[in-house]
Design a protein around this motif. Structure first.
Motif, mmCIF file in Angstrom:
data_model
loop_
_atom_site.group_PDB
_atom_site.id
_atom_site.type_symbol
_atom_site.label_atom_id
_atom_site.label_comp_id
_atom_site.label_asym_id
_atom_site.label_seq_id
_atom_site.Cartn_x
_atom_site.Cartn_y
_atom_site.Cartn_z
ATOM 1 N N PRO A 28 0.700 -1.308 -0.403
ATOM 2 C CA PRO A 28 -0.278 0.034 0.197
ATOM 3 C C PRO A 28 0.762 1.502 -0.125
ATOM 4 O O PRO A 28 1.952 1.440 0.297
ATOM 5 C CB PRO A 28 -0.410 0.289 1.627
ATOM 6 C CG PRO A 28 -0.322 -2.082 1.910
ATOM 7 C CD PRO A 28 1.054 -2.045 1.226
ATOM 8 N N PRO A 29 -0.108 2.635 -0.037
ATOM 9 C CA PRO A 29 1.160 3.753 0.332
ATOM 10 C C PRO A 29 1.643 3.915 1.073
ATOM 11 O O PRO A 29 0.896 3.493 2.640
ATOM 12 C CB PRO A 29 -0.035 5.178 -0.240
ATOM 13 C CG PRO A 29 -1.252 4.276 -0.718
ATOM 14 C CD PRO A 29 -1.345 2.452 -0.547
ATOM 15 N N VAL A 32 0.293 4.682 5.497
ATOM 16 C CA VAL A 32 -1.865 3.401 5.940
ATOM 17 C C VAL A 32 -0.516 2.497 6.127
ATOM 18 O O VAL A 32 -0.954 1.435 6.659
ATOM 19 C CB VAL A 32 -2.395 3.412 4.640
ATOM 20 C CG1 VAL A 32 -3.114 4.808 4.164
ATOM 21 C CG2 VAL A 32 -2.174 2.662 3.316
ATOM 22 N N SER A 145 5.916 5.870 -5.787
ATOM 23 C CA SER A 145 4.489 5.620 -5.973
ATOM 24 C C SER A 145 3.992 7.117 -6.185
ATOM 25 O O SER A 145 3.722 7.785 -6.418
ATOM 26 C CB SER A 145 4.169 6.221 -3.752
ATOM 27 O OG SER A 145 5.657 5.376 -3.424
ATOM 28 N N ASP A 209 -5.861 12.019 -3.286
ATOM 29 C CA ASP A 209 -4.801 11.648 -2.434
ATOM 30 C C ASP A 209 -3.247 11.674 -3.000
ATOM 31 O O ASP A 209 -2.840 11.067 -4.639
ATOM 32 C CB ASP A 209 -5.123 10.255 -2.265
ATOM 33 C CG ASP A 209 -4.358 9.912 -1.210
ATOM 34 O OD1 ASP A 209 -4.173 10.671 -0.142
ATOM 35 O OD2 ASP A 209 -4.703 8.381 -1.068
ATOM 36 N N TYR A 411 -11.281 9.844 2.044
ATOM 37 C CA TYR A 411 -10.516 8.497 1.543
ATOM 38 C C TYR A 411 -10.430 7.849 0.096
ATOM 39 O O TYR A 411 -12.054 7.069 0.746
ATOM 40 C CB TYR A 411 -10.928 7.273 2.913
ATOM 41 C CG TYR A 411 -9.753 6.233 2.701
ATOM 42 C CD1 TYR A 411 -8.744 6.371 3.823
ATOM 43 C CD2 TYR A 411 -10.092 5.337 2.159
ATOM 44 C CE1 TYR A 411 -7.450 5.144 3.707
ATOM 45 C CE2 TYR A 411 -9.272 3.930 2.719
ATOM 46 C CZ TYR A 411 -8.720 4.171 2.820
ATOM 47 O OH TYR A 411 -7.098 2.893 3.056
ATOM 48 N N HIS A 413 -11.298 5.086 -2.247
ATOM 49 C CA HIS A 413 -10.660 3.345 -1.973
ATOM 50 C C HIS A 413 -11.114 2.604 -3.575
ATOM 51 O O HIS A 413 -11.777 3.449 -3.965
ATOM 52 C CB HIS A 413 -11.919 3.178 -1.087
ATOM 53 C CG HIS A 413 -12.172 1.701 -0.762
ATOM 54 N ND1 HIS A 413 -11.552 0.564 0.012
ATOM 55 C CD2 HIS A 413 -12.624 0.534 -1.483
ATOM 56 C CE1 HIS A 413 -10.989 -0.175 -0.607
ATOM 57 N NE2 HIS A 413 -12.109 -0.928 -0.800
ATOM 58 N N LYS A 415 -7.002 2.381 -2.048
ATOM 59 C CA LYS A 415 -6.015 2.671 -2.386
ATOM 60 C C LYS A 415 -4.963 2.839 -3.078
ATOM 61 O O LYS A 415 -5.185 2.183 -3.450
ATOM 62 C CB LYS A 415 -5.140 3.237 -0.710
ATOM 63 C CG LYS A 415 -5.653 3.843 0.181
ATOM 64 C CD LYS A 415 -5.218 5.463 -0.288
ATOM 65 C CE LYS A 415 -5.918 6.490 1.527
ATOM 66 N NZ LYS A 415 -4.976 7.791 1.707
#
Length: 426
Positions: A28-29, A32, A145, A209, A411, A413, A415
């Motif tokens: 994940p990023p 998080v 990223s 994001d 948020y 979704h 991510k």
């Protein structure tokens, strides 16, 4: 002549011949990943991307750069000879069980200062995360990223890439730890790329994001310019970005609930008393609160669960004048959001809580799971505040007004997955 805002680039990526199990090396990023998750990713594979984006060495930046250099030398990571744009399709399940598909592209997007209006943020950034990411990008000279961006309209602009992608099997296919299925094609056909870059040449990009990553890329661009890298085509003038269309039905924002506890929290009885003076409070069984919020008026209500109060409460603004005085410094595009009413009028105004300081101390926490927020109160927290999810159009409206939302308002979704492809800045 219109200058294209995006372009293809030569992706740096994991070598499928040496890394056949991509699921073992993606992550994940960085922002998080918990310490426990980082340790698990470290153990999963010696080449997991966490060793680049969130290295746990004493000097994480030098260690990440050394890993990147070693992996490239060992051909664990290889850079394609031809430039490409990634066409990325994700299949995922929402918390209520509904299946969705999100489609976007991965490209090098030209960096623009915010005052140009070409790229627009919706969140404030903080100095510490930007300093951290700048040290990493200076050490690795690579976008590790992607920034998550949105462009207006439906997916028609991406149709040329989709057409090319659907002619063959994906170049990358992987399922991540959340069960999200990823399919990625590297599209190199010049006519398809030209059609997409032309269609999006004058697009406004809304950052969904990755605000810290974007501003870090701006800072790195300026450093490279000061070092004499001034050509408009220099890679440091671009940033790796994922772009989805705002009308994509797979573009999902989850609510971000607040949990308050610790020394920052007034007693539950005090919170109740101050809410009663400004809001109409409707008692609702805790198990039914999410449904009740979904059925109510957007932006004018939020849920509250207080310690030792039994049922939950749905709070709706009753005294507009008394509440609005806490919102006078907010633009109309922000003032109408339930999260602004909660953060500015309730937490800061009525309860005297500095949200940023309370969050740093761990007294104010955030979760996307309403059940977890309610359970936190049963476990000793003073209060949980349940929010509705903002809409994509809310984000666009705030961006176009040149405003920002309160911290932890959105948020998106799922991510973005880190490790599918990297953008080299040399």
């Amino acid at each position: 002549m219109v200058v294209a805002i995006l372009r293809p680039f030569r992706p740096l990526r994991y070598n499928p011949a040496l890394v056949p199990n991509l699921a073992a090396v993606v992550a994940p990023p960085y922002d998080v990943i918990t310490p426990t998750q980082r340790d698990a990713l470290y153990e999963r594979d010696p080449h997991n991307v966490v060793r680049l984006i969130l290295n746990r060495s004493d000097d994480p930046y030098a260690a990440a750069a050394a890993n990147l250099e070693d992996w490239r030398r060992e051909k664990i990571l290889i850079q394609d000879d031809e430039p490409a744009i990634g066409y990325h399709v994700e299949h995922f399940t929402l918390p209520d069980g509904e299946r969705r598909t999100r489609t976007g592209i991965l490209a090098a997007v030209r960096l623009e200062d915010f005052d140009s209006g070409v790229v627009r943020p919706h969140e404030r950034t903080f100095a510490r995360p930007k300093e951290d990411r700048l040290r990493l990008i200076r050490a690795c000279r690579t976008n590790l990223s992607a920034v998550f961006g949105m462009v207006g309209g439906n997916a028609d602009a991406l149709e040329p890439l989709r057409g090319e992608a659907m002619r063959r099997h994906p170049d990358v296919e992987v399922h991540d730890d959340l069960g999200v299925g990823h399919r990625l094609w590297f599209v190199r056909q010049t006519d398809a790329i030209a059609a997409v870059t032309t269609a999006l040449a004058e697009a406004t990009v809304f950052i969904a994001d990755g605000h810290h990553r974007y501003e870090t890329a701006l800072a790195y661009r300026d450093l490279r310019r000061a070092e004499g890298v001034t050509g408009p085509g220099a890679p440091s003038n671009f940033v790796l970005m994922y772009l989805a269309c705002t009308a994509d039905p797979g573009l999902v924002i989850l609510p971000t609930h607040r949990v308050l506890g610790g020394p920052a929290a007034p007693p539950a009885a005090v919170i109740l008393e101050r809410l009663q003076a400004h809001f109409s409070l409707e008692r609702v069984p805790q198990a039914a609160m999410s449904q009740r919020l979904a059925e109510g008026a957007r932006g004018k209500q939020f849920g509250v669960v207080l310690a030792e109060q039994g049922d939950g409460l749905v709070a709706s603004v009753r005294d507009e004048a008394r509440v609005s005085r806490y919102l006078d410094d907010l633009h109309s595009s922000v003032r109408s959001l339930d999260v602004a009413i909660l953060d500015s009028a309730v937490l800061r105004g009525l309860l005297g809580i500095d949200c940023a300081a309370a969050a740093q101390q761990g007294w104010l926490t955030y979760t996307h799971d309403a059940g977890a927020a309610i359970a936190a109160v049963a476990g000793g927290a003073t209060a949980a505040f349940l929010m509705s999810a903002p809409r994509v159009e809310d984000v666009v409206t705030v961006c176009m007004a040149g405003q920002t939302m309160p911290q932890k308002s959105t948020y998106f979704h799922p991510k973005l997955l880190t490790g599918l492809m990297f953008h080299v800045l040399d």
